[in-house]
Design a protein around this motif. Structure first.
Motif, short mmCIF file in Angstrom:
data_model
loop_
_atom_site.label_atom_id
_atom_site.label_comp_id
_atom_site.label_asym_id
_atom_site.label_seq_id
_atom_site.Cartn_x
_atom_site.Cartn_y
_atom_site.Cartn_z
N LYS A 141 -1.86 -1.78 -8.68
CA LYS A 141 -2.99 -2.68 -8.91
C LYS A 141 -3.01 -3.85 -7.93
CE LYS A 141 -3.59 -1.88 -13.86
NZ LYS A 141 -3.49 -2.50 -15.19
N GLY A 142 -1.92 -4.02 -7.15
CA GLY A 142 -1.85 -5.10 -6.17
C GLY A 142 -1.32 -6.40 -6.74
N ILE A 143 -0.78 -6.39 -7.94
CA ILE A 143 -0.26 -7.61 -8.55
C ILE A 143 1.12 -7.93 -7.99
CG2 ILE A 143 0.46 -8.65 -10.73
CD1 ILE A 143 -1.78 -6.95 -12.06
N ILE A 144 1.98 -6.92 -7.89
CA ILE A 144 3.29 -7.10 -7.27
C ILE A 144 3.17 -6.61 -5.83
CG2 ILE A 144 5.71 -6.39 -7.25
CD1 ILE A 144 5.56 -6.00 -10.24
N PRO A 145 3.43 -7.49 -4.85
CA PRO A 145 3.36 -7.03 -3.46
C PRO A 145 4.58 -6.19 -3.12
CG PRO A 145 3.99 -9.34 -3.55
CD PRO A 145 3.72 -8.91 -4.96
N ALA A 146 4.34 -4.97 -2.67
CA ALA A 146 5.44 -4.07 -2.33
C ALA A 146 4.98 -3.16 -1.20
CB ALA A 146 5.86 -3.25 -3.54
N THR A 147 5.94 -2.67 -0.43
CA THR A 147 5.64 -1.75 0.66
C THR A 147 6.49 -0.50 0.50
OG1 THR A 147 7.29 -2.81 2.07
CG2 THR A 147 5.03 -3.56 2.30
N GLN A 148 5.96 0.60 0.99
CA GLN A 148 6.65 1.87 0.97
C GLN A 148 6.48 2.49 2.35
OE1 GLN A 148 4.98 4.86 -1.63
NE2 GLN A 148 7.01 5.58 -2.20
N ILE A 149 7.58 2.72 3.05
CA ILE A 149 7.51 3.18 4.43
C ILE A 149 7.02 4.61 4.51
CG2 ILE A 149 8.88 3.61 6.51
CD1 ILE A 149 10.67 1.29 5.56
N LEU A 150 7.57 5.50 3.68
CA LEU A 150 7.17 6.90 3.63
C LEU A 150 6.85 7.27 2.19
CD1 LEU A 150 9.99 8.51 5.80
CD2 LEU A 150 7.61 8.26 6.45
N PRO A 151 5.94 8.21 1.96
CA PRO A 151 5.73 8.66 0.58
C PRO A 151 7.01 9.23 0.00
CG PRO A 151 4.00 9.48 2.02
CD PRO A 151 5.04 8.85 2.90
N GLY A 152 7.40 8.77 -1.16
CA GLY A 152 8.64 9.21 -1.79
C GLY A 152 9.82 8.29 -1.53
N SER A 153 9.68 7.37 -0.58
CA SER A 153 10.77 6.43 -0.31
C SER A 153 10.68 5.27 -1.30
CB SER A 153 10.68 5.91 1.13
OG SER A 153 9.53 5.11 1.30
N PRO A 154 11.76 4.51 -1.46
CA PRO A 154 11.73 3.41 -2.42
C PRO A 154 10.72 2.33 -2.03
CG PRO A 154 13.98 3.82 -1.67
CD PRO A 154 13.08 4.64 -0.82
N TRP A 155 10.13 1.71 -3.02
CA TRP A 155 9.25 0.57 -2.80
C TRP A 155 10.12 -0.64 -2.50
CZ3 TRP A 155 3.99 0.70 -2.64
CH2 TRP A 155 3.36 1.84 -3.13
N MET A 156 9.73 -1.45 -1.52
CA MET A 156 10.46 -2.66 -1.18
C MET A 156 9.64 -3.85 -1.68
SD MET A 156 12.03 -1.76 2.60
CE MET A 156 10.54 -2.18 3.42
N VAL A 157 10.27 -4.66 -2.52
CA VAL A 157 9.60 -5.81 -3.13
C VAL A 157 10.30 -7.07 -2.66
CG1 VAL A 157 8.95 -6.90 -5.31
CG2 VAL A 157 9.06 -4.41 -5.16
N PRO A 158 9.57 -8.06 -2.10
CA PRO A 158 10.20 -9.32 -1.73
C PRO A 158 10.62 -10.08 -3.00
CG PRO A 158 7.89 -9.27 -1.03
CD PRO A 158 8.18 -7.99 -1.72
#
Length: 167
Positions: free
Chosen positions: A112-129
């Motif tokens: 939903k865009g509430i927690i900013p997170a990035t994912q480098i590849l589909p299936g890889s872990p989400w990285m949250v600051p």
């Protein structure tokens, strides 16, 4: 089966990806994925992520922590060092634990865009600051998740007591 307006019927057969399957044409090679993910996560988490993405070794074996470490060293990819990272990043699972919600709810907040997170590849872990977890928007989103819980939430937590029939 297609039912046409005029009353005719046409049978059409189409191949589809079964539920829970990862299409083989989408799976990256283990070397390509490791080059993109290496140094950002510990070897154990990399092994889990690479296996989730159906990456295999050259002889078709599943990836273990030792195999990931050996491949990372052969490719010259630096080891994960949390002190070297510019802004501290944690996985979505760790973020969910810190926020006191389940991983599924945390992923919903990410989508939903509430927690900013990035994912480098589909299936890889989400990285949250880490600093994003203390923002007002995240706090309001987490409070919304908590407000949707049942009135007696603790009664639904069965991990504290094991009930075995007949004992």
């Amino acid at each position: 089966m297609i039912h046409w307006t005029g009353g005719r019927h046409t049978e059409v057969r189409v191949a589809r990806v079964k539920t829970g399957r990862y299409p083989s044409d989408m799976a990256p090679s283990a070397v390509e994925a490791l080059r993109q993910l290496g140094g950002r996560w510990p070897d154990r988490e990399l092994a889990v992520s690479l296996n989730r993405m159906h990456c295999k070794t050259g002889d078709g074996e599943a990836l273990t922590t030792e195999r990931v470490r050996d491949m990372r060293e052969r490719l010259g990819i630096p080891e994960y060092d949390p002190a070297k990272a510019g802004s501290p990043m944690i996985s979505l699972m760790e973020a969910a634990e810190r926020l006191g919600i389940c991983v599924g709810s945390a992923k919903t907040l990410v989508l939903k865009g509430i927690i900013p997170a990035t994912q480098i590849l589909p299936g890889s872990p989400w990285m949250v600051p880490v600093e994003a977890l203390s923002s007002e928007a995240v706090r309001i989103g987490v409070q919304g998740v908590i407000d949707r819980r049942p009135k007696y939430y603790e009664d639904y937590q069965y991990d504290k007591v094991i009930c075995l029939p007949g004992l």
